[in-house]
Design a protein around this motif. Structure first.
Motif, PDB file in Angstrom:
ATOM      1  N   VAL A  71       0.800   2.962   6.966  1.00 42.15           N
ATOM      2  CA  VAL A  71       0.870   3.532   5.612  1.00 42.15           C
ATOM      3  C   VAL A  71       0.770   5.062   5.610  1.00 42.15           C
ATOM      4  O   VAL A  71       1.553   5.736   4.930  1.00 42.15           O
ATOM      5  CB  VAL A  71      -0.248   2.932   4.720  1.00 42.15           C
ATOM      6  CG1 VAL A  71      -0.189   3.531   3.319  1.00 42.15           C
ATOM      7  CG2 VAL A  71      -0.125   1.422   4.657  1.00 42.15           C
ATOM      8  N   GLY A  73      -1.254  -1.044  -6.415  1.00 41.70           N
ATOM      9  CA  GLY A  73      -2.674  -0.866  -6.098  1.00 41.70           C
ATOM     10  C   GLY A  73      -3.422  -2.194  -6.047  1.00 41.70           C
ATOM     11  O   GLY A  73      -4.175  -2.459  -5.107  1.00 41.70           O
ATOM     12  N   PHE A 105       2.279   1.688  -3.437  1.00 42.31           N
ATOM     13  CA  PHE A 105       1.218   2.223  -4.309  1.00 42.31           C
ATOM     14  C   PHE A 105       1.160   3.756  -4.191  1.00 42.31           C
ATOM     15  O   PHE A 105       1.214   4.478  -5.201  1.00 42.31           O
ATOM     16  CB  PHE A 105      -0.124   1.594  -3.930  1.00 42.31           C
ATOM     17  CG  PHE A 105      -1.322   2.292  -4.498  1.00 42.31           C
ATOM     18  CD1 PHE A 105      -1.540   2.330  -5.867  1.00 42.31           C
ATOM     19  CD2 PHE A 105      -2.248   2.902  -3.669  1.00 42.31           C
ATOM     20  CE1 PHE A 105      -2.647   2.978  -6.395  1.00 42.31           C
ATOM     21  CE2 PHE A 105      -3.359   3.548  -4.181  1.00 42.31           C
ATOM     22  CZ  PHE A 105      -3.557   3.592  -5.552  1.00 42.31           C
ATOM     23  N   SER A 157      -2.114  -4.364  -3.033  1.00 43.06           N
ATOM     24  CA  SER A 157      -2.605  -3.914  -1.721  1.00 43.06           C
ATOM     25  C   SER A 157      -4.116  -4.102  -1.613  1.00 43.06           C
ATOM     26  O   SER A 157      -4.634  -4.384  -0.531  1.00 43.06           O
ATOM     27  CB  SER A 157      -2.207  -2.468  -1.447  1.00 43.06           C
ATOM     28  OG  SER A 157      -2.486  -1.640  -2.534  1.00 43.06           O
ATOM     29  N   PHE A 158      -4.837  -3.972  -2.743  1.00 37.73           N
ATOM     30  CA  PHE A 158      -6.283  -4.215  -2.733  1.00 37.73           C
ATOM     31  C   PHE A 158      -6.586  -5.673  -2.362  1.00 37.73           C
ATOM     32  O   PHE A 158      -7.471  -5.944  -1.525  1.00 37.73           O
ATOM     33  CB  PHE A 158      -6.884  -3.888  -4.109  1.00 37.73           C
ATOM     34  CG  PHE A 158      -8.361  -4.185  -4.215  1.00 37.73           C
ATOM     35  CD1 PHE A 158      -9.308  -3.303  -3.719  1.00 37.73           C
ATOM     36  CD2 PHE A 158      -8.807  -5.368  -4.803  1.00 37.73           C
ATOM     37  CE1 PHE A 158     -10.671  -3.578  -3.809  1.00 37.73           C
ATOM     38  CE2 PHE A 158     -10.157  -5.656  -4.897  1.00 37.73           C
ATOM     39  CZ  PHE A 158     -11.094  -4.759  -4.398  1.00 37.73           C
ATOM     40  N   ALA A 187       0.839  -1.204   0.000  1.00 37.45           N
ATOM     41  CA  ALA A 187       0.000   0.000   0.000  1.00 37.45           C
ATOM     42  C   ALA A 187       0.873   1.253   0.000  1.00 37.45           C
ATOM     43  O   ALA A 187       0.560   2.248  -0.667  1.00 37.45           O
ATOM     44  CB  ALA A 187      -0.935   0.000   1.215  1.00 37.45           C
ATOM     45  N   VAL A 236      -4.002  -4.610   5.493  1.00 31.92           N
ATOM     46  CA  VAL A 236      -3.339  -3.301   5.365  1.00 31.92           C
ATOM     47  C   VAL A 236      -3.576  -2.483   6.641  1.00 31.92           C
ATOM     48  O   VAL A 236      -4.713  -2.326   7.085  1.00 31.92           O
ATOM     49  CB  VAL A 236      -3.878  -2.519   4.143  1.00 31.92           C
ATOM     50  CG1 VAL A 236      -3.270  -1.114   4.097  1.00 31.92           C
ATOM     51  CG2 VAL A 236      -3.569  -3.268   2.852  1.00 31.92           C
ATOM     52  N   ASP A 237      -2.490  -1.991   7.226  1.00 33.08           N
ATOM     53  CA  ASP A 237      -2.578  -1.197   8.453  1.00 33.08           C
ATOM     54  C   ASP A 237      -2.316   0.275   8.117  1.00 33.08           C
ATOM     55  O   ASP A 237      -1.183   0.667   7.842  1.00 33.08           O
ATOM     56  CB  ASP A 237      -1.547  -1.712   9.472  1.00 33.08           C
ATOM     57  CG  ASP A 237      -1.737  -1.077  10.846  1.00 33.08           C
ATOM     58  OD1 ASP A 237      -2.454  -0.057  10.933  1.00 33.08           O
ATOM     59  OD2 ASP A 237      -1.170  -1.599  11.818  1.00 33.08           O
ATOM     60  N   LEU A 238      -3.383   1.095   8.157  1.00 35.53           N
ATOM     61  CA  LEU A 238      -3.235   2.519   7.801  1.00 35.53           C
ATOM     62  C   LEU A 238      -2.367   3.281   8.799  1.00 35.53           C
ATOM     63  O   LEU A 238      -1.783   4.308   8.455  1.00 35.53           O
ATOM     64  CB  LEU A 238      -4.614   3.191   7.700  1.00 35.53           C
ATOM     65  CG  LEU A 238      -5.393   2.953   6.408  1.00 35.53           C
ATOM     66  CD1 LEU A 238      -6.696   3.743   6.433  1.00 35.53           C
ATOM     67  CD2 LEU A 238      -4.590   3.320   5.174  1.00 35.53           C
ATOM     68  N   ALA A 239      -2.286   2.779  10.013  1.00 34.80           N
ATOM     69  CA  ALA A 239      -1.429   3.438  11.007  1.00 34.80           C
ATOM     70  C   ALA A 239       0.033   3.370  10.584  1.00 34.80           C
ATOM     71  O   ALA A 239       0.854   4.160  11.036  1.00 34.80           O
ATOM     72  CB  ALA A 239      -1.611   2.784  12.369  1.00 34.80           C
ATOM     73  N   ALA A 290      -5.886  -6.051   1.192  1.00 32.32           N
ATOM     74  CA  ALA A 290      -6.830  -5.263   2.006  1.00 32.32           C
ATOM     75  C   ALA A 290      -8.165  -5.995   2.170  1.00 32.32           C
ATOM     76  O   ALA A 290      -8.859  -5.803   3.175  1.00 32.32           O
ATOM     77  CB  ALA A 290      -7.056  -3.894   1.361  1.00 32.32           C
ATOM     78  N   MET A 291      -8.523  -6.814   1.195  1.00 38.13           N
ATOM     79  CA  MET A 291      -9.775  -7.589   1.313  1.00 38.13           C
ATOM     80  C   MET A 291      -9.726  -8.534   2.508  1.00 38.13           C
ATOM     81  O   MET A 291     -10.753  -8.913   3.064  1.00 38.13           O
ATOM     82  CB  MET A 291     -10.046  -8.371   0.017  1.00 38.13           C
ATOM     83  CG  MET A 291     -10.545  -7.480  -1.105  1.00 38.13           C
ATOM     84  SD  MET A 291     -11.456  -8.361  -2.380  1.00 38.13           S
ATOM     85  CE  MET A 291     -10.207  -9.385  -3.083  1.00 38.13           C
ATOM     86  N   ASP A 292      -8.507  -8.926   2.888  1.00 32.78           N
ATOM     87  CA  ASP A 292      -8.343  -9.786   4.070  1.00 32.78           C
ATOM     88  C   ASP A 292      -8.070  -8.950   5.321  1.00 32.78           C
ATOM     89  O   ASP A 292      -7.761  -9.511   6.382  1.00 32.78           O
ATOM     90  CB  ASP A 292      -7.177 -10.766   3.852  1.00 32.78           C
ATOM     91  CG  ASP A 292      -7.428 -11.684   2.666  1.00 32.78           C
ATOM     92  OD1 ASP A 292      -8.611 -11.968   2.386  1.00 32.78           O
ATOM     93  OD2 ASP A 292      -6.457 -12.103   2.012  1.00 32.78           O
ATOM     94  N   GLY A 293      -8.142  -7.627   5.180  1.00 30.02           N
ATOM     95  CA  GLY A 293      -7.926  -6.748   6.337  1.00 30.02           C
ATOM     96  C   GLY A 293      -6.485  -6.678   6.795  1.00 30.02           C
ATOM     97  O   GLY A 293      -6.226  -6.414   7.976  1.00 30.02           O
TER      98      GLY A 293
END
Lengths: 49, 348
Positions: free
Chosen positions: B253, B236, B61, B239-240, B58, B248-251, B243-246
């Motif tokens: 990214v 993209g 990306f 990471s997509f 991510a 990706v950690d936005l904290a 991300a479907m499996d949850g």
């Protein structure tokens, strides 16, 4: 963070990746403006003028 | 007392933003690298493999979106080649992702990913350092290439690429620079780099760009532009899927990207001041230190010495700081040695 990770599945993934894309665009524009405004000043400062 | 923003410790956000500046500076200056330091660093910090890989993708990306925007006006993107690369890369990412999940199921993911990183970082580090010490000419992306005419660059096609191009397996397709290349060679390179992208959580640029140039013969400026365009999609898509499996950690990214976007501008500005050859050897050494760091972490896990995790992280961050610092110091030195009228106002 932002509660976005909780929304798994295709929709949640699209929202999450969309958020990263928006952040990238905002950063590109924001830092670009910052560079235009401060870049020459910082360059002059580093040259000791 | 721990200060938090949206449930994330400020100290952690600051650390990721600072690490992002270092990585962005390296990415902006060298046009490659940097990003594949993220996943090992996250692994060293104790994040699960899928979270480290997914968040790394991510981040790649977001960074590639910013880099592509900078290069779009240079006319160095072959969209037809880019779309073919995307097709091959997507298939590769899918296979790489299943491979990683399978390895996780049998409990070998951390070991295999780490060993692969050691081999990749170490191998490329040796290659770049060797070339920098030997001739200082072919270990990475030359900044001069960005200002080079595509046809002029095509004259520098390596012999191995000319040999590969002589095998004309139909269907053939023309690419920028006046070259005609077999579709199968393009798809093969794309699949292999996609496999790495999905498996290791890297954009694949540090493999794909040299592969486009050395194996297919794409002129360097077009290889760089098309590679960046392609990384937007591979990063993209990768990471997509994660991300479907949850995973990706936005904290991780969000602060990394905020830092790297700033660092990339500083690095890009530095390219107009510092000769890459002056710094290339530091970059090669940094990759070698990265491979040592991952190896140290693996040894620490094997002999149950957690302190080696800290040593490993210190080596990674120290290596990035060393090279970033060298870029900044050399840039300021060059800036001060130039007459006022010759100094660049902006890298863009």
């Amino acid at each position: 963070m932002f509660g976005l990770e909780a929304a798994a599945g295709p929709t949640g993934a699209a929202i999450l990746i969309g958020a990263v894309l928006v952040e990238a665009l905002v950063l590109y524009v924001g830092y670009g403006l910052l560079e235009s405004a401060l870049g020459p000043k910082i360059a002059r400062m580093l040259r000791g003028e | 007392m721990i200060v938090e923003i949206l449930g994330v410790a400020v100290s952690l956000l600051g650390m990721f933003a600072g690490f992002g500046v270092l990585i962005g500076l390296l990415f902006g200056f060298f046009g490659m690298g940097g990003s594949f330091l993220v996943t090992p660093a996250l692994l060293v910090m104790g994040y699960k493999t899928d979270v480290a890989v997914a968040s790394g993708l991510a981040f790649v990306f977001g960074t590639s979106v910013i880099a592509t925007l900078k290069h779009r006006d240079l006319g160095q993107v072959d969209y037809k080649l880019g779309v073919l690369m995307i097709a091959g890369t997507t298939a590769g990412i899918e296979v790489g992702k299943f491979g990683l999940h399978w390895l996780q199921d049998i409990g070998l993911a951390n070991t295999v990913v780490s060993v692969a990183y050691v081999a990749l970082l170490g191998g490329i580090g040796v290659f770049i350092t060797y070339n920098a010490l030997k001739s200082g000419d072919s270990g990475g992306v030359d900044h001069d290439a960005e200002g080079m005419d595509a046809e002029e660059a095509a004259e520098d096609i390596p012999d191995i690429a000319k040999k590969i191009q002589s095998y004309r397996i139909p269907p053939m397709m023309s690419i920028k620079g006046g070259l005609t290349v077999s579709l199968w060679m393009i798809l093969g390179v794309a699949f292999a780099t996609g496999l790495l992208s999905g498996f290791l959580g890297v954009g694949g640029g540090f493999i794909r760009m040299p592969a486009l140039f050395y194996l297919i013969g794409v002129p360097v400026p077009v290889a760089v532009g098309t590679d960046l365009f392609e990384i937007v999609f591979s990063g993209g898509i990768g990471s997509f899927l994660y991300a479907m499996d949850g995973a990706v950690d936005l904290a991780i990214v969000v602060p990394l990207l905020a830092g790297s976007a700033l660092g990339a501008r500083l690095g890009a500005a530095a390219t107009s001041l510092v000769e890459e050859d002056d710094i290339k050897v530091y970059f090669g050494v940094m990759l070698l230190l990265g491979s040592v760091a991952v190896a140290v972490r693996e040894i620490g896990g094997a002999i149950e010495m957690p302190v080696l995790n800290t040593v490993s992280l210190a080596i990674i961050v120290g290596a990035a700081m060393l090279v970033s610092g060298a870029v900044v110091v050399n840039s300021i030195r060059e800036l001060r040695s130039q007459p006022p009228t010759a100094a660049p106002q902006s890298a863009d």
